[in-house]
Design an enzyme around this catalytic site. Sequence first.
Site, PDB file in Angstrom:
ATOM      1  N   LYS A 133      -2.208  -1.486  -3.862  1.00  0.00           N
ATOM      2  CA  LYS A 133      -3.060  -0.298  -3.794  1.00  0.00           C
ATOM      3  C   LYS A 133      -2.225   0.960  -3.839  1.00  0.00           C
ATOM      4  O   LYS A 133      -1.227   1.023  -3.131  1.00  0.00           O
ATOM      5  CB  LYS A 133      -3.828  -0.369  -2.473  1.00  0.00           C
ATOM      6  CG  LYS A 133      -4.669   0.829  -2.165  1.00  0.00           C
ATOM      7  CD  LYS A 133      -5.310   0.655  -0.817  1.00  0.00           C
ATOM      8  CE  LYS A 133      -6.021   1.939  -0.473  1.00  0.00           C
ATOM      9  NZ  LYS A 133      -6.304   2.052   0.907  1.00  0.00           N
ATOM     10  N   LYS A 148       0.855  -1.182   0.000  1.00  0.00           N
ATOM     11  CA  LYS A 148       0.000   0.000   0.000  1.00  0.00           C
ATOM     12  C   LYS A 148       0.893   1.235   0.000  1.00  0.00           C
ATOM     13  O   LYS A 148       1.719   1.420   0.891  1.00  0.00           O
ATOM     14  CB  LYS A 148      -0.895  -0.006   1.231  1.00  0.00           C
ATOM     15  CG  LYS A 148      -1.719   1.269   1.351  1.00  0.00           C
ATOM     16  CD  LYS A 148      -2.762   1.157   2.430  1.00  0.00           C
ATOM     17  CE  LYS A 148      -3.499   2.480   2.584  1.00  0.00           C
ATOM     18  NZ  LYS A 148      -4.556   2.403   3.599  1.00  0.00           N
TER      19      LYS A 148
HETATM   20  C1  PBG Z   1      -7.245   3.619   5.543  1.00  0.00           C
HETATM   21  C2  PBG Z   1      -7.596   3.343   4.140  1.00  0.00           C
HETATM   22  C3  PBG Z   1      -7.440   4.246   3.085  1.00  0.00           C
HETATM   23  C4  PBG Z   1      -8.017   3.659   1.967  1.00  0.00           C
HETATM   24  C5  PBG Z   1      -8.497   2.388   2.347  1.00  0.00           C
HETATM   25  N1  PBG Z   1      -8.210   2.206   3.704  1.00  0.00           N
HETATM   26  C6  PBG Z   1      -6.896   5.639   3.049  1.00  0.00           C
HETATM   27  C7  PBG Z   1      -5.591   5.928   3.623  1.00  0.00           C
HETATM   28  O1  PBG Z   1      -4.732   5.066   3.773  1.00  0.00           O
HETATM   29  O2  PBG Z   1      -5.413   7.099   3.952  1.00  0.00           O
HETATM   30  C8  PBG Z   1      -8.107   4.336   0.638  1.00  0.00           C
HETATM   31  C9  PBG Z   1      -9.123   3.832  -0.299  1.00  0.00           C
HETATM   32  C10 PBG Z   1      -9.494   4.770  -1.394  1.00  0.00           C
HETATM   33  O3  PBG Z   1      -8.881   5.841  -1.612  1.00  0.00           O
HETATM   34  O4  PBG Z   1     -10.448   4.437  -2.107  1.00  0.00           O
HETATM   35  N2  PBG Z   1      -6.511   2.746   6.246  1.00  0.00           N
END
Ligand code: PBG
Length: 331
Positions: A255, A201
């Site tokens: 992601k 991520k």
């Molecule tokens: C938080 C989380 C995020 C997303 C999914 N879980 C945002 C972040 O890490 O700030 C993002 C998903 C999206 O942008 O559609 N743990």
Amino acid sequence: MSQPSFPALRMRRGRSAPWIRDLLAEHRLHPSDLIWPLFICEGRGCDEPIGSLPGVSRWSVDRLAAKAREARDLGIPCLALFPNTPAALRSDDASEALNPDNLICRAIRAIKDAVPEIGVLTDVALDPYTEHGHDGLLDEHGCVANDDTSAMLVDQALVQAAAGADIVAPSDMMDGRVGVIRAGLESGGYCDVAIMAYAAKYASAFYGPFRDAVGSSGLLKGDKRAYQMDPANAAEALREVALDLAEGADMVMVKPGLPYLDVLAAVKREFGVPTFAYAVSGEYAMIEAAAAAGAGDRDALILETLLAFKRAGATGVLTYHAPDAARLIGG
Ligand code: PBG
């Protein structure tokens, strides 16, 4: 590979009519490839549009049964749930994450009561519950404390599992959290609850609309680069995935999606495990903005993008376009 050259070989023969294009297609989209993320809010009868995600709303718990039936009827196998926790319940210690009657737990139960056969995936991370919008607990220097956070994530995963979650998905990027969550689930009697690790991520600029949706964008102090990955790195993603698999992840995720197709393809090639892509909120918003500006046909943009994930090796895709895509594929 040796192959004849032109004119013995004319590649256009394989593209000359719909039937032969169908016959030769190497990849195909199916509604069962899709996971539909839903945002949840307090209240009754609520359908709150999210400005930065046109077409996406926050739904109150009483509206979720209808969403679950819609997903089932479209052939979408799994829903992912994200709560917009009321500001009064956000705190430094994120204790609302462990409340067995919090928004996410009530949402899980509502969906499982209405449509027991649909899969429910829940996010394991503290950002919807902290006052500062970070995914974990802060230490005295304002840094996200890895091991204290992981200990809390275990309890959060157990609360979600007790409410009926089928897949818990740690999205926090703490080191070692998959291992302790797996151990916690085993000793808690939840050996059938799976883990989808947000293994690679990235600290991305594409999460903006999501943070609006869960109400953390105004709160976030600084950025998440001290725990989420550097967009410059690809080899590091393979190390992250290897660690999460060794710790017991059943499936992994990359992601964001489209800007990281190289990473997705490398993960699938290297490990051959169920590998998911998250087409994140900013990617959804880009497609909607492009279509609204007349820069492309919306339906075609959605389908081409999702097919690209399949071609790169994705087992499935988390996408806010899931119901639209399922309708397009089905019809
Ligand atoms: C938080 C989380 C995020 C997303 C999914 N879980 C945002 C972040 O890490 O700030 C993002 C998903 C999206 O942008 O559609 N743990």
